[in-house]
Design an enzyme around this catalytic site. Sequence first.
Site, mmCIF file in Angstrom:
data_model
loop_
_atom_site.group_PDB
_atom_site.id
_atom_site.type_symbol
_atom_site.label_atom_id
_atom_site.label_comp_id
_atom_site.label_asym_id
_atom_site.label_seq_id
_atom_site.Cartn_x
_atom_site.Cartn_y
_atom_site.Cartn_z
ATOM 1 N N ASN A 268 18.953 -79.231 -16.285
ATOM 2 C CA ASN A 268 18.871 -80.455 -16.312
ATOM 3 C C ASN A 268 17.790 -81.532 -16.292
ATOM 4 O O ASN A 268 17.664 -82.748 -16.011
ATOM 5 C CB ASN A 268 19.548 -80.672 -14.732
ATOM 6 C CG ASN A 268 18.755 -80.306 -13.627
ATOM 7 O OD1 ASN A 268 17.659 -79.720 -14.028
ATOM 8 N ND2 ASN A 268 19.259 -80.539 -12.520
ATOM 9 N N LYS A 269 16.641 -80.704 -16.523
ATOM 10 C CA LYS A 269 15.295 -81.720 -16.471
ATOM 11 C C LYS A 269 15.112 -82.264 -17.765
ATOM 12 O O LYS A 269 15.668 -81.958 -18.890
ATOM 13 C CB LYS A 269 14.130 -80.759 -16.098
ATOM 14 C CG LYS A 269 14.344 -80.109 -14.517
ATOM 15 C CD LYS A 269 14.381 -81.100 -13.730
ATOM 16 C CE LYS A 269 14.390 -81.038 -12.254
ATOM 17 N NZ LYS A 269 14.751 -79.775 -11.421
#
Length: 380
Positions: A191-192
């Site tokens: 998710n980064k």
Amino acid sequence: MKSPKIWLSSPHMGGTELNYIHEAFDSNWIAPLGANITEFEHDLEKYLSHGLFVTALSSATAAIHLGLILLGVKTGDVVICQSLTFSASANPILYQGATPVFIDSELETWNLCPIALENAIVDCIYKGQIPKAIITVHLYGVPYQIDEVRAVANKYNIPILEDSAEALGSSYKGQKCGTFGDVSVFSFNGNKIITTSGGGAIVTSNHQLKKKAQFLASQSKDEAPHYQHSEIGFNYQMSNICAGIGRGQMRVLDEHITLRRAMHDFYVSLFENIPGITVYSTTNPDYFANYWLTSIIVNPNETKNGIDRETIRLLLLDSNIECRPLWKPMHLQPLYKNYRFYGNKIAETLFENGLSLPSGSNLTDLDRDRIGSVLLKLLG
Ligand SMILES: *Cc1c(COP(=O)(O)O)cnc(C)c1O
């Protein structure tokens, strides 16, 4: 039929990642070792351009754990940590058998309050426990008050472990986040801002510390023909396959930052004339945020019909649009409720009224239209 899901922050491939994975297959370096790892580390070192050393690891959680070990944190030590953060900032303190002390946020950056920090240090020293390290966080990619926090840390001679998991590409006074700690870490979780599917890195100031991090991450093998161990070891290395994804992602990092910042601009203009909604932003030109996630604060005393955070959250979920309350402060977590906290109710109030909105670099005009119309129908 339900509209397709709009994610908060999903992986966004640049297109060259598979080439590096093929190279790993062709050379049979299907291991936590190989050219992709070395090159990915070089790419990051070049990007930070501060003469620092990067070691790729299996996660930022692993990097924080090794960082605490490099800073000498042991059983019984006290480690200070920003309360408003993801649990992975704090959990490695417990892995080491150390005791966390949590600190409130300030309202400008939502990060570590330098005043509460100094109060905590003075009180710890009074109690005979000089803190061994301070874990700082750049929440949602907005740099913390770096000069102010560093001044307090230096005054009491306490090292900083900079959790830059959310802030690759952010900078302060022109210097990249991830270069301000005595040790710093990044995350490449799915998710980064860029991902290696799962992964992290530790940033150290010299080659010796890098060697030590690599040693600890690969089971602490002494030099001997047999496997001999004088220290506890960990299996924290990054795979050469994952590092291949990372090399491809580094080529699109700057583009991802531009697109995430464009999402932030989208929300700023969407809410411009909507009372009771504040978009978390930095206005000080010293701060450059990657805006990994764009978050809002809802003030139900000012919104139409007293609409609160929960109403907005539930409506978005019902429209198949992912969103999430801010990180629940660590001092309010069941796991950490018995540890000391210094500050007031700033982190707590942000948590109660805050919401992170879809912020991915891969969102489309259609996605923005859908998000905009759902929110404006409710709040406009
Ligand atoms: C994502 C994140 C971590 C953990 O990263 P992993 O690579 O998933 O272990 C740590 N701290 C913060 C602030 C994060 O957002």
